[in-house]
Design a protein around this motif. Structure first.
Motif, PDB file in Angstrom:
ATOM      1  N   ARG A  90     -71.135  47.634 -13.372  1.00  0.00           N
ATOM      2  CA  ARG A  90     -72.076  46.660 -13.941  1.00  0.00           C
ATOM      3  C   ARG A  90     -71.451  45.971 -15.159  1.00  0.00           C
ATOM      4  O   ARG A  90     -71.666  44.773 -15.382  1.00  0.00           O
ATOM      5  CB  ARG A  90     -73.375  47.353 -14.334  1.00  0.00           C
ATOM      6  N   LYS A  91     -70.680  46.711 -15.949  1.00  0.00           N
ATOM      7  CA  LYS A  91     -70.047  46.157 -17.152  1.00  0.00           C
ATOM      8  C   LYS A  91     -68.912  45.194 -16.799  1.00  0.00           C
ATOM      9  O   LYS A  91     -68.778  44.135 -17.415  1.00  0.00           O
ATOM     10  CB  LYS A  91     -69.507  47.298 -18.018  1.00  0.00           C
ATOM     11  N   TRP A  92     -68.063  45.561 -15.838  1.00  0.00           N
ATOM     12  CA  TRP A  92     -66.836  44.811 -15.578  1.00  0.00           C
ATOM     13  C   TRP A  92     -66.943  43.788 -14.460  1.00  0.00           C
ATOM     14  O   TRP A  92     -66.158  42.836 -14.412  1.00  0.00           O
ATOM     15  CB  TRP A  92     -65.692  45.781 -15.286  1.00  0.00           C
ATOM     16  N   GLY A 134     -51.267  37.986 -12.015  1.00  0.00           N
ATOM     17  CA  GLY A 134     -51.129  37.507 -10.649  1.00  0.00           C
ATOM     18  C   GLY A 134     -51.910  36.252 -10.338  1.00  0.00           C
ATOM     19  O   GLY A 134     -51.980  35.824  -9.189  1.00  0.00           O
ATOM     20  N   GLY A 135     -52.542  35.633 -11.360  1.00  0.00           N
ATOM     21  CA  GLY A 135     -53.276  34.398 -11.140  1.00  0.00           C
ATOM     22  C   GLY A 135     -54.705  34.603 -10.682  1.00  0.00           C
ATOM     23  O   GLY A 135     -55.285  33.725 -10.048  1.00  0.00           O
ATOM     24  N   SER A 136     -55.288  35.741 -11.003  1.00  0.00           N
ATOM     25  CA  SER A 136     -56.659  36.010 -10.602  1.00  0.00           C
ATOM     26  C   SER A 136     -57.424  36.582 -11.789  1.00  0.00           C
ATOM     27  O   SER A 136     -56.952  36.531 -12.929  1.00  0.00           O
ATOM     28  CB  SER A 136     -56.681  36.974  -9.405  1.00  0.00           C
ATOM     29  N   ASP A 137     -58.602  37.101 -11.521  1.00  0.00           N
ATOM     30  CA  ASP A 137     -59.417  37.723 -12.558  1.00  0.00           C
ATOM     31  C   ASP A 137     -60.466  38.615 -11.899  1.00  0.00           C
ATOM     32  O   ASP A 137     -60.541  38.691 -10.670  1.00  0.00           O
ATOM     33  CB  ASP A 137     -60.077  36.673 -13.461  1.00  0.00           C
ATOM     34  N   LEU A 138     -61.262  39.277 -12.706  1.00  0.00           N
ATOM     35  CA  LEU A 138     -62.259  40.213 -12.179  1.00  0.00           C
ATOM     36  C   LEU A 138     -63.305  39.531 -11.307  1.00  0.00           C
ATOM     37  O   LEU A 138     -63.848  40.150 -10.390  1.00  0.00           O
ATOM     38  CB  LEU A 138     -62.939  40.968 -13.329  1.00  0.00           C
ATOM     39  N   SER A 198     -69.520  41.254 -11.802  1.00  0.00           N
ATOM     40  CA  SER A 198     -70.800  40.561 -11.734  1.00  0.00           C
ATOM     41  C   SER A 198     -71.073  40.204 -10.268  1.00  0.00           C
ATOM     42  O   SER A 198     -70.150  40.188  -9.453  1.00  0.00           O
ATOM     43  CB  SER A 198     -70.783  39.313 -12.612  1.00  0.00           C
ATOM     44  N   PRO A 199     -72.341  39.926  -9.940  1.00  0.00           N
ATOM     45  CA  PRO A 199     -72.654  39.579  -8.553  1.00  0.00           C
ATOM     46  C   PRO A 199     -71.898  38.325  -8.112  1.00  0.00           C
ATOM     47  O   PRO A 199     -71.707  37.422  -8.920  1.00  0.00           O
ATOM     48  CB  PRO A 199     -74.163  39.325  -8.580  1.00  0.00           C
ATOM     49  N   PRO A 200     -71.483  38.239  -6.889  1.00  0.00           N
ATOM     50  CA  PRO A 200     -71.566  39.301  -5.887  1.00  0.00           C
ATOM     51  C   PRO A 200     -70.525  40.380  -6.186  1.00  0.00           C
ATOM     52  O   PRO A 200     -69.351  40.078  -6.390  1.00  0.00           O
ATOM     53  CB  PRO A 200     -71.255  38.589  -4.569  1.00  0.00           C
ATOM     54  N   TYR A 201     -70.981  41.608  -6.261  1.00  0.00           N
ATOM     55  CA  TYR A 201     -70.085  42.718  -6.574  1.00  0.00           C
ATOM     56  C   TYR A 201     -69.075  42.903  -5.446  1.00  0.00           C
ATOM     57  O   TYR A 201     -69.387  42.675  -4.278  1.00  0.00           O
ATOM     58  CB  TYR A 201     -70.885  44.011  -6.774  1.00  0.00           C
ATOM     59  N   PRO A 202     -67.855  43.325  -5.805  1.00  0.00           N
ATOM     60  CA  PRO A 202     -66.850  43.527  -4.744  1.00  0.00           C
ATOM     61  C   PRO A 202     -67.209  44.701  -3.841  1.00  0.00           C
ATOM     62  O   PRO A 202     -67.945  45.609  -4.244  1.00  0.00           O
ATOM     63  CB  PRO A 202     -65.565  43.824  -5.522  1.00  0.00           C
ATOM     64  N   ALA A 203     -66.696  44.655  -2.619  1.00  0.00           N
ATOM     65  CA  ALA A 203     -66.800  45.817  -1.736  1.00  0.00           C
ATOM     66  C   ALA A 203     -66.100  46.972  -2.448  1.00  0.00           C
ATOM     67  O   ALA A 203     -65.156  46.770  -3.211  1.00  0.00           O
ATOM     68  CB  ALA A 203     -66.141  45.515  -0.395  1.00  0.00           C
ATOM     69  N   ASP A 204     -66.554  48.185  -2.210  1.00  0.00           N
ATOM     70  CA  ASP A 204     -66.062  49.310  -3.000  1.00  0.00           C
ATOM     71  C   ASP A 204     -66.039  50.583  -2.168  1.00  0.00           C
ATOM     72  O   ASP A 204     -66.933  50.827  -1.364  1.00  0.00           O
ATOM     73  CB  ASP A 204     -66.995  49.507  -4.201  1.00  0.00           C
ATOM     74  N   THR A 205     -65.020  51.365  -2.387  1.00  0.00           N
ATOM     75  CA  THR A 205     -64.951  52.718  -1.860  1.00  0.00           C
ATOM     76  C   THR A 205     -64.643  53.625  -3.041  1.00  0.00           C
ATOM     77  O   THR A 205     -63.734  53.332  -3.829  1.00  0.00           O
ATOM     78  CB  THR A 205     -63.841  52.849  -0.798  1.00  0.00           C
ATOM     79  N   ILE A 206     -65.406  54.675  -3.197  1.00  0.00           N
ATOM     80  CA  ILE A 206     -65.174  55.651  -4.263  1.00  0.00           C
ATOM     81  C   ILE A 206     -64.822  56.966  -3.592  1.00  0.00           C
ATOM     82  O   ILE A 206     -65.565  57.456  -2.741  1.00  0.00           O
ATOM     83  CB  ILE A 206     -66.399  55.795  -5.179  1.00  0.00           C
ATOM     84  N   VAL A 207     -63.682  57.524  -3.983  1.00  0.00           N
ATOM     85  CA  VAL A 207     -63.145  58.705  -3.328  1.00  0.00           C
ATOM     86  C   VAL A 207     -62.828  59.774  -4.372  1.00  0.00           C
ATOM     87  O   VAL A 207     -62.222  59.477  -5.398  1.00  0.00           O
ATOM     88  CB  VAL A 207     -61.839  58.351  -2.568  1.00  0.00           C
ATOM     89  N   GLU A 208     -63.222  61.009  -4.086  1.00  0.00           N
ATOM     90  CA  GLU A 208     -62.801  62.120  -4.937  1.00  0.00           C
ATOM     91  C   GLU A 208     -61.488  62.664  -4.399  1.00  0.00           C
ATOM     92  O   GLU A 208     -61.341  62.885  -3.193  1.00  0.00           O
ATOM     93  CB  GLU A 208     -63.849  63.226  -4.958  1.00  0.00           C
ATOM     94  N   ALA A 244     -71.950  58.371 -11.558  1.00  0.00           N
ATOM     95  CA  ALA A 244     -72.932  57.555 -12.286  1.00  0.00           C
ATOM     96  C   ALA A 244     -72.247  56.704 -13.350  1.00  0.00           C
ATOM     97  O   ALA A 244     -72.636  55.555 -13.577  1.00  0.00           O
ATOM     98  CB  ALA A 244     -74.005  58.448 -12.910  1.00  0.00           C
ATOM     99  N   ASN A 245     -71.213  57.245 -13.985  1.00  0.00           N
ATOM    100  CA  ASN A 245     -70.462  56.476 -14.982  1.00  0.00           C
ATOM    101  C   ASN A 245     -69.776  55.289 -14.322  1.00  0.00           C
ATOM    102  O   ASN A 245     -69.691  54.208 -14.905  1.00  0.00           O
ATOM    103  CB  ASN A 245     -69.415  57.351 -15.670  1.00  0.00           C
TER     104      ASN A 245
END
Length: 142
Positions: A96-98, A68-72, A100-110, A89-90
């Motif tokens: 951290r691996k994928w 799509g013309g972008s990257d991580l 880099s700062p500034p880290y994207p906004a994030d929502t983690i949902v179970e 935790a994983n």
């Protein structure tokens, strides 16, 4: 505003009438990327192995972003769906691996389940398109 469908070859989303990503202006909206491998069957990798699935999901995310013309580095928001918060935790380590700062906004949902019982993670994202004039014609093979 014109909407452009983004897909890769093969396109594992086509049979389900989904777009792998949609470009709207300078933003790219990616459908959830799971730990599906590059094989013809699109099956989940690492049976019961969260880390293998998560790494594959990030590889799939990266591949769709490139198409799509972008990257991580240009991801501004991710939503990560987990079938168990015991993997939280994983996920932090993977961010951290994928990213880099500034880290994207994030929502983690179970969630109780994903599209197949074997899947333990799915990642959707919004990114800024870094290249102008790129869109649906950009495809990347596995």
């Amino acid at each position: 505003m014109k909407l452009e469908q983004i897909h890769t070859i093969p396109d594992p989303y086509a049979p389900f009438l989904l777009s792998q990503a949609i470009r709207a202006g300078d933003l790219l909206y990616l459908s959830g990327q799971a730990g599906a491998g590059a094989g013809d069957d699109g099956g989940i990798v690492g049976d019961g192995d969260f880390d293998s699935q998560a790494n594959q999901a990030f590889l799939n995310l990266e591949r769709a972003l490139r198409a799509g013309g972008s990257d991580l580095e240009h991801v501004i928001k991710v939503t990560i769906f987990l079938t168990s918060m015991s993997n939280y935790a994983n996920v932090v380590k993977l961010r951290r691996k994928w990213f880099s700062p500034p880290y994207p906004a994030d929502t983690i949902v179970e969630v109780s389940a994903l599209y197949t019982p074997e899947a333990h993670i799915e990642i959707e994202a919004i990114a800024v398109v870094r290249e102008t004039g790129q869109g649906a014609s950009r495809m990347d093979s596995w």
